[in-house]
Motif scaffolding. Structure first.
Motif, short mmCIF file in Angstrom:
data_model
loop_
_atom_site.label_atom_id
_atom_site.label_comp_id
_atom_site.label_asym_id
_atom_site.label_seq_id
_atom_site.Cartn_x
_atom_site.Cartn_y
_atom_site.Cartn_z
N THR A 1 -4.01 -3.97 -5.65
CA THR A 1 -2.71 -3.60 -5.12
C THR A 1 -2.76 -3.64 -3.61
N ALA A 2 -1.63 -3.91 -3.03
CA ALA A 2 -1.55 -3.95 -1.57
C ALA A 2 -1.52 -2.53 -1.04
N PRO A 3 -2.05 -2.30 0.15
CA PRO A 3 -1.99 -0.97 0.74
C PRO A 3 -0.53 -0.50 0.79
N GLY A 4 -0.32 0.74 0.36
CA GLY A 4 1.04 1.28 0.36
C GLY A 4 1.79 1.08 -0.93
N ASP A 5 1.27 0.25 -1.85
CA ASP A 5 1.92 0.08 -3.15
C ASP A 5 1.75 1.34 -3.97
#
Length: 64
Positions: free
Chosen positions: A58-62
């Motif tokens: 997952t992308a950071p902040g997801d």
């Protein structure tokens, strides 16, 4: 004369706007053909299997 040669001659007789329309159609057609290539479909299927198996990042902040 080949079919391609005949098409080229016919295209040369068209107004520029019609040539642009053919150009856009050809660009779209080629893009669609490449998008549906067996290699592309295989990559999509591999991605689906990875997601199903939990092999994802997952992308950071997801949010999870």
């Amino acid at each position: 004369m080949s079919h391609v040669d005949a098409l080229e001659q016919e295209i040369r007789r068209l107004p520029k706007e019609e040539v642009r329309q053919i150009y856009q159609w050809l660009a779209d057609y080629i893009e669609d053909q490449e998008a549906l290539s067996p290699e592309f479909v295989q990559l999509i299927e591999e991605g689906k299997r990875d997601i199903a198996a939990g092999r994802v990042r997952t992308a950071p902040g997801d949010k999870e």
